[in-house]
Design an enzyme around this catalytic site. Sequence first.
Site, PDB file in Angstrom:
ATOM      1  N   LYS A 126      -9.370  83.415 -57.562  1.00 48.82           N
ATOM      2  CA  LYS A 126      -9.110  83.075 -56.158  1.00 48.82           C
ATOM      3  C   LYS A 126      -9.283  81.586 -55.883  1.00 48.82           C
ATOM      4  CE  LYS A 126     -12.334  85.694 -54.385  1.00 48.82           C
ATOM      5  NZ  LYS A 126     -12.965  86.138 -55.639  1.00 48.82           N
ATOM      6  N   ARG A 165     -16.695  89.301 -46.972  1.00 54.02           N
ATOM      7  CA  ARG A 165     -17.181  89.970 -48.183  1.00 54.02           C
ATOM      8  C   ARG A 165     -17.851  91.294 -47.872  1.00 54.02           C
ATOM      9  NH1 ARG A 165     -17.511  85.166 -51.664  1.00 54.02           N
ATOM     10  NH2 ARG A 165     -18.280  85.650 -53.709  1.00 54.02           N
ATOM     11  N   ARG A 209     -16.422  80.143 -67.631  1.00 57.73           N
ATOM     12  CA  ARG A 209     -15.967  79.192 -66.614  1.00 57.73           C
ATOM     13  C   ARG A 209     -16.851  77.944 -66.595  1.00 57.73           C
ATOM     14  NH1 ARG A 209     -14.975  81.333 -60.592  1.00 57.73           N
ATOM     15  NH2 ARG A 209     -17.219  81.681 -60.568  1.00 57.73           N
ATOM     16  N   ARG A 230     -21.806  77.033 -63.435  1.00 62.89           N
ATOM     17  CA  ARG A 230     -22.526  77.468 -62.234  1.00 62.89           C
ATOM     18  C   ARG A 230     -23.716  78.332 -62.643  1.00 62.89           C
ATOM     19  NH1 ARG A 230     -18.073  79.869 -58.088  1.00 62.89           N
ATOM     20  NH2 ARG A 230     -19.763  81.356 -57.824  1.00 62.89           N
ATOM     21  N   ARG A 278     -23.330  90.072 -59.094  1.00 61.42           N
ATOM     22  CA  ARG A 278     -22.175  89.693 -58.257  1.00 61.42           C
ATOM     23  C   ARG A 278     -21.079  90.755 -58.337  1.00 61.42           C
ATOM     24  NH1 ARG A 278     -20.656  84.320 -60.699  1.00 61.42           N
ATOM     25  NH2 ARG A 278     -19.060  84.163 -59.078  1.00 61.42           N
TER      26      ARG A 278
HETATM   27  P1  AMP Z   1     -18.164  82.330 -54.684  1.00 61.10           P
HETATM   28  O1  AMP Z   1     -18.069  80.877 -54.992  1.00 61.10           O
HETATM   29  O2  AMP Z   1     -17.158  82.799 -53.678  1.00 61.10           O
HETATM   30  O3  AMP Z   1     -18.207  83.183 -55.915  1.00 61.10           O
HETATM   31  O4  AMP Z   1     -19.589  82.534 -53.960  1.00 61.10           O
HETATM   32  C1  AMP Z   1     -20.788  82.215 -54.627  1.00 61.10           C
HETATM   33  C2  AMP Z   1     -21.960  82.858 -53.930  1.00 61.10           C
HETATM   34  O5  AMP Z   1     -22.066  82.369 -52.596  1.00 61.10           O
HETATM   35  C3  AMP Z   1     -21.882  84.370 -53.783  1.00 61.10           C
HETATM   36  O6  AMP Z   1     -22.328  85.052 -54.940  1.00 61.10           O
HETATM   37  C4  AMP Z   1     -22.818  84.588 -52.602  1.00 61.10           C
HETATM   38  O7  AMP Z   1     -24.177  84.452 -52.986  1.00 61.10           O
HETATM   39  C5  AMP Z   1     -22.482  83.401 -51.718  1.00 61.10           C
HETATM   40  N1  AMP Z   1     -21.364  83.692 -50.788  1.00 61.10           N
HETATM   41  C6  AMP Z   1     -20.137  83.113 -50.759  1.00 61.10           C
HETATM   42  N2  AMP Z   1     -19.380  83.622 -49.769  1.00 61.10           N
HETATM   43  C7  AMP Z   1     -20.157  84.557 -49.159  1.00 61.10           C
HETATM   44  C8  AMP Z   1     -19.955  85.444 -48.070  1.00 61.10           C
HETATM   45  N3  AMP Z   1     -18.776  85.488 -47.397  1.00 61.10           N
HETATM   46  N4  AMP Z   1     -20.985  86.253 -47.713  1.00 61.10           N
HETATM   47  C9  AMP Z   1     -22.168  86.230 -48.349  1.00 61.10           C
HETATM   48  N5  AMP Z   1     -22.415  85.437 -49.406  1.00 61.10           N
HETATM   49  C10 AMP Z   1     -21.430  84.592 -49.798  1.00 61.10           C
END
Ligand code: AMP
Length: 218
Positions: free
Chosen positions: A14, A89, A123, A156, A167
């Site tokens: 994404k 989410r 990644r 990361r 996750r």
């Molecule tokens: P991502 O980069 O989208 O994989 O997000 C990394 C982390 O940020 C996730 O594992 C959550 O801990 C937090 N996070 C990102 N977006 C959200 C969201 N909409 N709601 C809750 N936690 C989020």
Amino acid sequence: MARIVFLGPPGAGKGTQAAEIARTAGWAHLSTGDLLRAAVRAGTPLGREADGYMRQGLLVPDDLVLRILKERLAEADARSGFILDGYPRNPAQARTLEAITPIDHVVYFEIPPGVLVERLTQRRHCPSCGRIYNLATLPPKRPGVCDVEGATLLQRTDDRPEAVTTRLAAYRDQTAPLLDHYRALGLLRTVDAAGTPEEVTRRVRAAVGLAAAPREPL
Ligand code: AMP
């Protein structure tokens, strides 16, 4: 002008696609994950609170995420259209989003679950420009170094195996139920997210009604 949500498991691509399509279409790329990571790096109170959840791979509480999202949506560039990458989410976030803005398309990145752990643990990203690499499928030209910036690539903390499992479970239990919700609203556009980044870009562009991207000069 288009208001688009990208939905799919972590590791489906994404972020890579949102960056590319937002850039070529002139839309804002709103990644709640990127915004939260920036808050963590800056050491803001919100970032300090979010950090522990993110490290473990848990969702950050809705009120914190909503605060940073609202700030970002209010910025001028979001008025010409946006791609929401990583929000909503869970069902509560979907309801909140519907109260803030109409949505035109929800693109679902469909991918066999078996490939996700590999994609996530392989990644790497450039801390300077944010470009995303994959050691298996999209490696940098020189090992460990960004093609553009020359900076040393990083992993990361939540792409390490312990957090990846959490996750994926958070996605399955809290985010995947949104698929039925958006399907019922007639907004869901399912895209096959297995394939090269270029192939997936073509599919996503078609799904949201964009013409094929103009070829860039070599
Ligand atoms: P991502 O980069 O989208 O994989 O997000 C990394 C982390 O940020 C996730 O594992 C959550 O801990 C937090 N996070 C990102 N977006 C959200 C969201 N909409 N709601 C809750 N936690 C989020």
